[in-house]
Design a protein around this motif. Sequence first.
Motif, PDB file in Angstrom:
ATOM      1  N   LEU A   1      24.274  -8.376 -26.517  1.00  0.00           N
ATOM      2  CA  LEU A   1      24.538  -9.788 -26.250  1.00  0.00           C
ATOM      3  C   LEU A   1      25.959 -10.164 -26.667  1.00  0.00           C
ATOM      4  CD1 LEU A   1      21.096 -11.308 -27.313  1.00  0.00           C
ATOM      5  CD2 LEU A   1      22.090 -11.412 -25.024  1.00  0.00           C
ATOM      6  N   ASP A   2      26.402  -9.663 -27.810  1.00  0.00           N
ATOM      7  CA  ASP A   2      27.778  -9.918 -28.262  1.00  0.00           C
ATOM      8  C   ASP A   2      28.785  -9.350 -27.274  1.00  0.00           C
ATOM      9  OD1 ASP A   2      27.140  -9.589 -31.858  1.00  0.00           O
ATOM     10  OD2 ASP A   2      27.126 -11.359 -30.533  1.00  0.00           O
ATOM     11  N   ASP A   3      28.510  -8.121 -26.778  1.00  0.00           N
ATOM     12  CA  ASP A   3      29.427  -7.456 -25.856  1.00  0.00           C
ATOM     13  C   ASP A   3      29.546  -8.210 -24.527  1.00  0.00           C
ATOM     14  OD1 ASP A   3      29.833  -5.526 -27.748  1.00  0.00           O
ATOM     15  OD2 ASP A   3      28.557  -3.993 -26.789  1.00  0.00           O
ATOM     16  N   THR A   4      28.492  -8.933 -24.155  1.00  0.00           N
ATOM     17  CA  THR A   4      28.498  -9.651 -22.866  1.00  0.00           C
ATOM     18  C   THR A   4      28.674 -11.159 -23.047  1.00  0.00           C
ATOM     19  OG1 THR A   4      26.085  -9.822 -22.937  1.00  0.00           O
ATOM     20  CG2 THR A   4      27.015  -7.923 -21.777  1.00  0.00           C
ATOM     21  N   GLY A   5      29.109 -11.566 -24.233  1.00  0.00           N
ATOM     22  CA  GLY A   5      29.299 -12.996 -24.496  1.00  0.00           C
ATOM     23  C   GLY A   5      27.997 -13.776 -24.390  1.00  0.00           C
ATOM     24  N   TRP A   6      26.899 -13.145 -24.785  1.00  0.00           N
ATOM     25  CA  TRP A   6      25.556 -13.740 -24.773  1.00  0.00           C
ATOM     26  C   TRP A   6      25.119 -14.150 -23.359  1.00  0.00           C
ATOM     27  CZ3 TRP A   6      21.860 -14.405 -28.705  1.00  0.00           C
ATOM     28  CH2 TRP A   6      22.223 -13.826 -29.930  1.00  0.00           C
ATOM     29  N   ASN A   7      25.598 -13.359 -22.375  1.00  0.00           N
ATOM     30  CA  ASN A   7      25.125 -13.522 -20.995  1.00  0.00           C
ATOM     31  C   ASN A   7      23.843 -12.686 -20.849  1.00  0.00           C
ATOM     32  OD1 ASN A   7      24.718 -12.878 -18.145  1.00  0.00           O
ATOM     33  ND2 ASN A   7      26.677 -13.917 -17.807  1.00  0.00           N
ATOM     34  N   VAL A   8      22.695 -13.359 -20.793  1.00  0.00           N
ATOM     35  CA  VAL A   8      21.400 -12.671 -20.822  1.00  0.00           C
ATOM     36  C   VAL A   8      21.233 -11.732 -19.624  1.00  0.00           C
ATOM     37  CG1 VAL A   8      18.888 -13.005 -20.794  1.00  0.00           C
ATOM     38  CG2 VAL A   8      20.335 -14.552 -22.115  1.00  0.00           C
ATOM     39  N   THR A   9      21.680 -12.179 -18.427  1.00  0.00           N
ATOM     40  CA  THR A   9      21.536 -11.344 -17.223  1.00  0.00           C
ATOM     41  C   THR A   9      22.301 -10.041 -17.367  1.00  0.00           C
ATOM     42  OG1 THR A   9      21.266 -13.316 -15.848  1.00  0.00           O
ATOM     43  CG2 THR A   9      21.853 -11.270 -14.719  1.00  0.00           C
ATOM     44  N   ASN A  10      23.568 -10.117 -17.792  1.00  0.00           N
ATOM     45  CA  ASN A  10      24.389  -8.909 -17.945  1.00  0.00           C
ATOM     46  C   ASN A  10      23.877  -8.017 -19.072  1.00  0.00           C
ATOM     47  OD1 ASN A  10      25.999  -9.754 -15.855  1.00  0.00           O
ATOM     48  ND2 ASN A  10      27.579 -10.671 -17.170  1.00  0.00           N
ATOM     49  N   ALA A  11      23.442  -8.626 -20.163  1.00  0.00           N
ATOM     50  CA  ALA A  11      22.924  -7.845 -21.288  1.00  0.00           C
ATOM     51  C   ALA A  11      21.652  -7.103 -20.888  1.00  0.00           C
ATOM     52  CB  ALA A  11      22.644  -8.758 -22.482  1.00  0.00           C
ATOM     53  N   ALA A  12      20.799  -7.768 -20.098  1.00  0.00           N
ATOM     54  CA  ALA A  12      19.561  -7.129 -19.647  1.00  0.00           C
ATOM     55  C   ALA A  12      19.862  -5.915 -18.777  1.00  0.00           C
ATOM     56  CB  ALA A  12      18.707  -8.137 -18.877  1.00  0.00           C
ATOM     57  N   LYS A  13      20.849  -6.058 -17.851  1.00  0.00           N
ATOM     58  CA  LYS A  13      21.241  -4.921 -17.004  1.00  0.00           C
ATOM     59  C   LYS A  13      21.757  -3.766 -17.848  1.00  0.00           C
ATOM     60  CE  LYS A  13      22.410  -7.484 -12.772  1.00  0.00           C
ATOM     61  NZ  LYS A  13      23.511  -7.878 -11.880  1.00  0.00           N
ATOM     62  N   LYS A  14      22.562  -4.091 -18.853  1.00  0.00           N
ATOM     63  CA  LYS A  14      23.147  -3.065 -19.713  1.00  0.00           C
ATOM     64  C   LYS A  14      22.072  -2.289 -20.477  1.00  0.00           C
ATOM     65  CE  LYS A  14      26.896  -2.455 -23.047  1.00  0.00           C
ATOM     66  NZ  LYS A  14      27.938  -3.113 -23.849  1.00  0.00           N
TER      67      LYS A  14
ATOM     68  N   ARG B   1      15.537  -9.487 -16.837  1.00  0.00           N
ATOM     69  CA  ARG B   1      15.982 -10.680 -17.558  1.00  0.00           C
ATOM     70  C   ARG B   1      14.823 -11.283 -18.367  1.00  0.00           C
ATOM     71  NH1 ARG B   1      19.808 -14.862 -17.445  1.00  0.00           N
ATOM     72  NH2 ARG B   1      18.907 -16.916 -17.885  1.00  0.00           N
ATOM     73  N   LYS B   2      13.635 -11.337 -17.731  1.00  0.00           N
ATOM     74  CA  LYS B   2      12.476 -11.904 -18.422  1.00  0.00           C
ATOM     75  C   LYS B   2      12.084 -11.050 -19.633  1.00  0.00           C
ATOM     76  CE  LYS B   2       7.740 -13.488 -17.682  1.00  0.00           C
ATOM     77  NZ  LYS B   2       6.620 -13.620 -16.722  1.00  0.00           N
ATOM     78  N   GLY B   3      12.185  -9.715 -19.473  1.00  0.00           N
ATOM     79  CA  GLY B   3      11.842  -8.825 -20.577  1.00  0.00           C
ATOM     80  C   GLY B   3      12.741  -9.041 -21.783  1.00  0.00           C
ATOM     81  N   LEU B   4      14.044  -9.212 -21.517  1.00  0.00           N
ATOM     82  CA  LEU B   4      14.981  -9.458 -22.615  1.00  0.00           C
ATOM     83  C   LEU B   4      14.709 -10.821 -23.253  1.00  0.00           C
ATOM     84  CD1 LEU B   4      17.353  -8.725 -24.380  1.00  0.00           C
ATOM     85  CD2 LEU B   4      18.908  -9.434 -22.542  1.00  0.00           C
ATOM     86  N   GLN B   5      14.417 -11.806 -22.416  1.00  0.00           N
ATOM     87  CA  GLN B   5      14.130 -13.134 -22.962  1.00  0.00           C
ATOM     88  C   GLN B   5      12.908 -13.108 -23.889  1.00  0.00           C
ATOM     89  OE1 GLN B   5      13.839 -15.303 -19.253  1.00  0.00           O
ATOM     90  NE2 GLN B   5      15.829 -16.296 -19.559  1.00  0.00           N
ATOM     91  N   LEU B   6      11.893 -12.333 -23.515  1.00  0.00           N
ATOM     92  CA  LEU B   6      10.703 -12.227 -24.364  1.00  0.00           C
ATOM     93  C   LEU B   6      11.020 -11.572 -25.704  1.00  0.00           C
ATOM     94  CD1 LEU B   6       8.020 -11.160 -21.699  1.00  0.00           C
ATOM     95  CD2 LEU B   6       8.163 -13.348 -22.910  1.00  0.00           C
ATOM     96  N   LYS B   7      11.901 -10.572 -25.680  1.00  0.00           N
ATOM     97  CA  LYS B   7      12.297  -9.917 -26.933  1.00  0.00           C
ATOM     98  C   LYS B   7      13.132 -10.871 -27.790  1.00  0.00           C
ATOM     99  CE  LYS B   7      12.093  -5.118 -25.381  1.00  0.00           C
ATOM    100  NZ  LYS B   7      11.030  -4.709 -26.322  1.00  0.00           N
TER     101      LYS B   7
END
Length: 454
Positions: free
Chosen positions: A422-435, A440-446
């Motif tokens: 999240l830090d590496d992507t500026g807390w962009n959830v979509t990009n962090a999830a891809k990385k 996106r939903k899975g990352l949001q649940l975590k």
Amino acid sequence: MGKILIVDDELNMRLVLSAMLKKEGFEISSASNGREALQILQSNKIDVVITDLKMPDIDGMKLLTIISERYPEIPVIMITAHGTIATAVEALKKGAFDYITKPFDLDDLKNIISKAIKTRTLKENELSLPPAEIERIGIIGVSPKTLDIFDAIKRVAPTTTTVMITGETGTGKELVAEAIHRNSPRKNNPLIKLNCAAIAATLMESELFGYEKGAYTGAAITKPGKFELAHKGTLFLDEVAEIPREMQVKLLRVIQEQEFERVGGLRTIKVDVRIIAATNQNLARQVQTGNFREDLYYRLNVFPIDIPPLRARKEDILPLVDYFLEKFNRKLERLVKMDDDVREMLLRYEWPGNIRELENLVERMMLLAKDNRITLREIPDEFRASLDDISMVPADDNKKPFKEYMRDQVENVEKQIIVKCLDDTGWNVTNAAKKMGLSRKGLQLKMIKYNMRK
């Protein structure tokens, strides 16, 4: 490659078979009659028995019955002439692994032996007790989870409902299947077992449904499959997750309609078969990944029975220890007892190999025991090392079960990885999830789980 015992009253047949199989790398013992064969089995480790059906005194069928009772782990292959196919089929129903016909093809024989050895190797990873002992003791355990299994068996056995047994390797899935069959109205009819992991994908259809004479090169006779042999009884499909995807639709049809055609055949054969399936894999996940058909999964998973690992039902450890002590004392003709401090160490262990590992450890320590007592001296070094690893848990966490401690550590690492992405992507959830390879939903649940929402 394996040690094979050939039993035949014809000297020429023993010599021919021995020569053929020795050339393929097998170690061979031979016997001229059933009595001599039993003496060899008593003092030698045999992987497969190949026996003629017609012999004086103890014939092949009687020898099969004795081997099934005394050495249930040894596959028996019957030799038969063309005129006694019906007798060979009867032998299969009584527990023979397979049969070959005279004159036989070397490649066919090699395939059957290879399959038998592989099946035995796979079965050694599961708890499998002789039928007499199953009837005498049932499934051993006093824990609430084991009592739940007893209750499930009691409820489902009288029905024709399809059962799915899940659990890690070594937890006793085959034993539960045996108990269901033996407590059912079908108990006097065949319980036919097929380890799907031991069968090549190209042979799966003929194993399940049989084949007609001339169906393919080498099909010199008509041979019934496992469904046909299990008519009016039970078919146990072990490691069902290993059935090839293209075969799953055919299996589904048989379960739904209770009919099939042999390979190369036109006649529809109707059967009355109860299905019990088992797997150590997560079939629901296999459905999600596309490796297992969803419709077949729901057909098999009508009445699920999950067998917890031994580490989750530690109340069963000491009753199992007492059973194995009694079993091996009879086998070894000894009176070995186990010290209380050894029992305490067994209770602290996590048992990744489950009941099979416990059985092997008890037998090993009994063989090492002096003065008919298992003491701390007999505990293997690798077993002690595993216990030392558990004792290295930090003092503050020692009150937690080791499994819970490990889960906490894994979650802590996962949390750190999520924060970094999240830090590496500026807390962009979509990009962090891809990385991270998540949705996106899975990352949001975590993030909700670790209280990381901004």
